[in-house]
Scaffold this motif. Structure first.
Motif, PDB file in Angstrom:
ATOM      1  N   LEU A 181     -29.210  31.596 -41.141  1.00  0.00           N
ATOM      2  CA  LEU A 181     -27.957  31.411 -41.881  1.00  0.00           C
ATOM      3  C   LEU A 181     -26.788  31.237 -40.909  1.00  0.00           C
ATOM      4  O   LEU A 181     -25.973  30.323 -41.055  1.00  0.00           O
ATOM      5  CB  LEU A 181     -27.690  32.607 -42.792  1.00  0.00           C
ATOM      6  N   ASP A 182     -26.748  32.108 -39.866  1.00  0.00           N
ATOM      7  CA  ASP A 182     -25.640  32.072 -38.904  1.00  0.00           C
ATOM      8  C   ASP A 182     -25.531  30.723 -38.215  1.00  0.00           C
ATOM      9  O   ASP A 182     -24.449  30.162 -38.094  1.00  0.00           O
ATOM     10  CB  ASP A 182     -25.840  33.143 -37.827  1.00  0.00           C
ATOM     11  N   SER A 183     -26.685  30.224 -37.768  1.00  0.00           N
ATOM     12  CA  SER A 183     -26.618  29.009 -36.966  1.00  0.00           C
ATOM     13  C   SER A 183     -26.343  27.801 -37.867  1.00  0.00           C
ATOM     14  O   SER A 183     -25.648  26.873 -37.475  1.00  0.00           O
ATOM     15  CB  SER A 183     -27.877  28.855 -36.112  1.00  0.00           C
ATOM     16  N   LEU A 184     -26.871  27.835 -39.103  1.00  0.00           N
ATOM     17  CA  LEU A 184     -26.563  26.740 -40.034  1.00  0.00           C
ATOM     18  C   LEU A 184     -25.057  26.708 -40.320  1.00  0.00           C
ATOM     19  O   LEU A 184     -24.437  25.649 -40.426  1.00  0.00           O
ATOM     20  CB  LEU A 184     -27.356  26.903 -41.335  1.00  0.00           C
ATOM     21  N   LYS A 185     -24.497  27.918 -40.413  1.00  0.00           N
ATOM     22  CA  LYS A 185     -23.063  28.063 -40.686  1.00  0.00           C
ATOM     23  C   LYS A 185     -22.225  27.363 -39.622  1.00  0.00           C
ATOM     24  O   LYS A 185     -21.243  26.690 -39.927  1.00  0.00           O
ATOM     25  CB  LYS A 185     -22.752  29.561 -40.646  1.00  0.00           C
ATOM     26  N   THR A 186     -22.645  27.474 -38.361  1.00  0.00           N
ATOM     27  CA  THR A 186     -21.843  26.931 -37.266  1.00  0.00           C
ATOM     28  C   THR A 186     -22.020  25.428 -37.115  1.00  0.00           C
ATOM     29  O   THR A 186     -21.265  24.796 -36.381  1.00  0.00           O
ATOM     30  CB  THR A 186     -22.219  27.606 -35.930  1.00  0.00           C
ATOM     31  N   THR A 187     -23.020  24.826 -37.787  1.00  0.00           N
ATOM     32  CA  THR A 187     -23.128  23.373 -37.723  1.00  0.00           C
ATOM     33  C   THR A 187     -22.009  22.735 -38.521  1.00  0.00           C
ATOM     34  O   THR A 187     -21.824  21.527 -38.474  1.00  0.00           O
ATOM     35  CB  THR A 187     -24.474  22.856 -38.272  1.00  0.00           C
ATOM     36  N   ILE A 210     -32.693  21.141 -42.527  1.00  0.00           N
ATOM     37  CA  ILE A 210     -33.489  21.960 -43.461  1.00  0.00           C
ATOM     38  C   ILE A 210     -34.515  22.829 -42.729  1.00  0.00           C
ATOM     39  O   ILE A 210     -35.164  23.665 -43.365  1.00  0.00           O
ATOM     40  CB  ILE A 210     -34.212  21.129 -44.549  1.00  0.00           C
ATOM     41  N   HIS A 211     -34.684  22.630 -41.435  1.00  0.00           N
ATOM     42  CA  HIS A 211     -35.575  23.526 -40.710  1.00  0.00           C
ATOM     43  C   HIS A 211     -34.811  24.581 -39.925  1.00  0.00           C
ATOM     44  O   HIS A 211     -35.406  25.346 -39.164  1.00  0.00           O
ATOM     45  CB  HIS A 211     -36.522  22.735 -39.809  1.00  0.00           C
ATOM     46  N   ASN A 212     -33.507  24.604 -40.125  1.00  0.00           N
ATOM     47  CA  ASN A 212     -32.684  25.614 -39.468  1.00  0.00           C
ATOM     48  C   ASN A 212     -32.657  26.876 -40.334  1.00  0.00           C
ATOM     49  O   ASN A 212     -31.868  27.011 -41.264  1.00  0.00           O
ATOM     50  CB  ASN A 212     -31.268  25.057 -39.295  1.00  0.00           C
ATOM     51  N   THR A 213     -33.548  27.799 -40.020  1.00  0.00           N
ATOM     52  CA  THR A 213     -33.750  28.933 -40.922  1.00  0.00           C
ATOM     53  C   THR A 213     -32.864  30.132 -40.586  1.00  0.00           C
ATOM     54  O   THR A 213     -33.123  31.244 -41.040  1.00  0.00           O
ATOM     55  CB  THR A 213     -35.224  29.388 -40.907  1.00  0.00           C
TER      56      THR A 213
END
Lengths: 402, 402
Positions: free
Chosen positions: A200-206, A195-198
Motif C-alpha cells: 500500500l505504501d509504495s503504491l501510494k508514492t507512485t 497491479i503487482h505492487n502489493t
C-alpha cells in the motif's frame, strides 16, 4: 426463483449467460411471434417463454428484498443467509451448477467499520474451522484508478475481466490479450507493474491518481482496524484482485485456503449502487460470501471434520425377536426423553449382522435385548469403544448413558 | 434441480402439471422439429428445450439418491433433510410456489416400528413447538380395499383424487362427481359410509376384504406402539384420508393444527415401490414431511415464537465520534471473544436516533462511548429493560454481561 428482470444485467455479460431460466407454465408458444419460430431465434424466444430465473447469488436478491421492504427495514440492516444458488457453468472440481452460499451483509452504512467487521468474520470462521486461509483485499477504486491512469478507463470492465483471470492465465497471456484489444503495449506494461505492487505504501508514492489514493486510504483504515484487534489469518493487499461481478464499488475481498488447490472459498465487497437499479438510490451495502461446498470439500480432504461430526454417536438398540422389539421401542422412547441420542434397529435380526451395522455407523453403545432381557429387566449394554459389556437395569442405563 | 425423467410421472397427472422446468442453456431451438414450431405445439417442444426440473418434494430425490448410492449406503438408512421445493400452484394463503420441506425418512425396512417412530417424531416436534395438532392416519391398503370392495378398484386413482378433496368440497359434491364418472350410486353411497367409519374396530367387523383387514392390522400395531409410550397430540384414524401423491403403498399420515385455518402442516407415508421405477426393487421406505412456512405462519399468528427468538438480544455499542468508534470496535471484539452477542452501530451519530434504533431492535444493553469514556476508560452501560444506567470498566462490563 427471482424475476428474470431482477437478475439480468447485474452480473456482467458472462453472468447473464450463466443464468438458469425457469420455463413459464401453461401454453408456452401461444404468444410467440411466428417469425421468431420460423427463424428458430433462440435468443428472441426467451422473453416469451421464461419470466423467472434461479438465483445466481444472494446479493442481488438481498438488494431486491431491501427495496421491496424499504418501509419495514431499519437501517443499518444486517442479515445472514444460507441458500442455494445456480450457475450454468461447466461442472468440475469445486464448481457445481447448484451450490450453497453463506452470506453476511450490512446495508445502509458506508462506514469502513463494516468492511473491517466482515474481514474479522472471515478470520474468525476459518480460525474456528481450523482451515488457515489468506484473505486478499483490494478496492475497486484502486483498480479503477490504476486502469484509468493507464489510459484504459473507458473500457474498465474489459480490462478487469482479463485481470480477474490472471490466477488462471499467465501475465504474458494477459498482456497479449490486452494488446490484441488495441491497448498500447507500454501502458499495458505499466498496468501490470502497478497491479503487482502489493505494498500500500509504495503504491501510494507512485502518485497514481486521486481515485487510487482514496481506495488506498480506505484499505489503510480497514487493515489497521483489523490488525488492532488481531487476526489469526493473513490479510494481504493485492491490487490485481478484480472479482468477476460487476456491482462492486469499493473494497473487495477474496479468500483462498493455504496449501490447497481449490480456487476461492469466499469473496465479497462493497456495492454502493446496487439498489439504484431497483429504483432506490443511496443505500450503500457491503457483504461477504462463503462457498459452502468448497469449504466442505477442503475440510474433508484435510480431515478437519471432528470425529463426532463424521460418525454417529449415541446408542443403538438391537432386538432378538418381536417381543423384545416392543421393549426396545419403549426403551428408545425413555432414553430419548432423557436426551440420550438413541436409535432402534427397526426389526429383529441376527446379532452379527446388526453388530456390524452398529460398527459401521459408529454408535458408542449398543443395547441388546432378547427374551432373557425382557424377562429379567436387565439389559446387556456394550461400550463399542472399550468393548466392555454389562448388564444394567433401565434406571442404571439412564444414569450411565446421560 | 433434478433430471425431468426423475420427476415426471411420480406425482400423478396433477403433479406433472405443477412441475417447474428449467430451460436448457445454449441454442435452444436448433434441434427442435420444424413441424412442432409451425404447429406451436407447446407440449411437444418441452423435451427439446428442458431436460431438468425443480424438486417437487424431497421423497423422490431421496429414492433417486439411494439408487445412485446403493453401494455406499448401509440399510436401514435414516436421513433428515431441509430443502426448498417448487410447485407451479396458484399462490394463496399457506400455498407458496417456493417453500421449504423438512423431511425424515427411513429406507430399507418394512417394519411398522418405523411408522410408529415417525408418528412419535411428529408428536414430539409439535409438543416442543407448543402447537397442538391432530395426526390423522390411514393406510393405502384400507383405502384401496374399500374402493375395491365398492367395485371401483380399476379406477383407484380417479376415486382417490376425489376423496382427497373432501376436506374442500362437500360429500354431496363428491358423490355427484363420482356418479358423473359412471359409478353406481349405491356403491358410491356404500363407499362414503365406509370411509366415514372412523373406528378401526367397527370397520374391521364390516368384513370388507383381506387388503383392508391387512391395513387395519398395520394401523392397530402402529397406534398401539405409539399409545404405549404416550402421545401428547391426538392420533386419529381417518379412512377418508387419501393423500394426493401417487407413490404411497401403506400407512399415510396428515397433520393439521388445532384451531387453525391452514390445511395440513405435515404429511407422509410408506412408499415401498419408489426405487423400483429407478431400477432397484425391494427397498421399502417410509417418511414424513413438515411444511416449514405453514408452521412458521401459524406460530406467528398464534404468537408461539418465544420473545428471545423474535427480538435481538445482546449489546449494541453506540459511539459519539470517530475516536470513540475505534474504542467501540475494540470493545466489540473483546465482548465477542467472551461470547457476548455484540453489535457496533457502524458510524458515529446522534444519541437519540441510535437509541431509538436500539429500542426498535430489542437490544438488552446499550453501551455509549464518547470522548469522556475514551479518556476515562469507564463505559456508560444502559440496561434497556430496567432503564438503569451505570459506568463500568471494560473488565466490569465483561463480568456483568456474560
Amino acid at each position: 426463483m427471482e424475476a428474470l428482470e431482477t437478475l439480468t444485467g447485474r452480473y456482467g455479460d458472462e453472468g447473464d449467460k450463466l443464468l438458469f431460466r425457469v420455463l413459464n407454465n401453461g401454453d408456452l408458444l401461444a404468444e410467440v411471434d411466428d417469425k421468431i419460430l420460423q427463424d428458430k431465434d433462440s435468443n428472441a424466444i426467451l422473453p416469451y417463454i421464461a419470466k423467472r430465473g434461479l438465483r445466481y447469488d444472494l446479493t442481488v436478491p438481498f438488494a431486491r428484498y431491501i427495496v421491496m421492504n424499504r418501509h419495514a427495514i431499519k437501517l443499518p440492516f444486517k442479515r445472514s443467509a444460507i441458500q442455494p444458488v445456480w450457475r450454468a457453468d461447466r461442472p468440475q472440481r469445486g464448481r457445481y451448477q447448484e451450490f450453497y452460499q453463506c452470506d453476511a451483509d450490512i446495508a445502509g452504512s458506508d462506514s469502513l467499520y463494516s468492511e473491517a467487521e466482515l474481514v474479522k468474520l472471515y478470520d474468525e470462521v476459518f480460525r474456528r474451522l481450523n482451515l488457515p486461509v489468506v484473505i486478499r483485499i483490494n478496492s475497486r477504486k484502486i483498480l479503477q484508478g490504476i486502469i484509468q491512469s493507464c489510459g484504459m478507463g473507458e473500457r474498465f470492465s474489459e480490462v478487469a475481466i482479463i485481470i480477474d483471470k490472471l490466477d488462471k492465465i499467465s501475465d504474458e497471456k494477459g498482456k497479449e490479450l490486452l494488446v490484441a484489444k488495441g491497448f498500447d503495449p507500454n501502458e499495458v506494461n505499466r498496468l501490470f507493474e502497478l497491479i503487482h505492487n502489493t505494498q500500500l505504501d509504495s503504491l501510494k508514492t507512485t502518485g497514481v491518481n486521486a481515485l487510487t489514493q482514496d481506495g488506498i486510504s480506505d484499505l489503510e483504515t480497514i487493515c489497521s482496524l483489523c490488525q488492532s484487534t488481531g487476526l489469526t489469518n493473513q490479510l494481504i493487499f493485492d491490487p490485481s484482485l478484480a472479482r468477476g461481478l460487476s456491482y462492486y464499488t469499493g473494497a473487495i475481498f477474496e479468500v483462498t485456503a493455504l496449501d490447497a488447490n481449490m480456487g476461492s472459498i469466499g469473496g465479497g465487497g462493497r456495492y454502493d449502487n446496487l439498489t439504484d437499479s431497483f429504483g432506490m438510490p443511496d443505500i450503500p451495502g457491503v457483504g461477504i460470501s462463503f462457498g459452502a461446498e468448497r469449504i466442505y470439500d477442503l475440510m474433508e480432504e484435510k480431515n478437519l471434520f471432528p470425529p463426532e461430526v463424521i460418525k454417529k454417536s449415541g446408542v443403538l438398540i438391537l432386538c432378538m425377536d418381536a417381543i423384545a422389539m416392543e421393549t426396545g421401542f419403549n426403551l428408545t422412547s425413555s432414553l430419548r426423553n432423557n436426551h440420550i441420542s438413541t436409535e432402534l434397529y427397526p426389526e429383529p435380526g441376527k446379532v452379527n449382522k446388526m453388530m456390524s451395522y452398529a460398527n459401521d455407523n459408529g454408535y458408542s453403545h449398543v443395547i441388546i435385548i432378547g427374551s432373557d432381557e425382557v424377562a429379567s429387566g436387565l439389559f446387556t449394554v456394550k461400550n463399542m469403544h472399550s468393548g466392555i459389556q454389562q448388564k444394567l437395569t433401565s434406571d442404571e442405563l439412564l444414569s450411565q448413558l446421560v
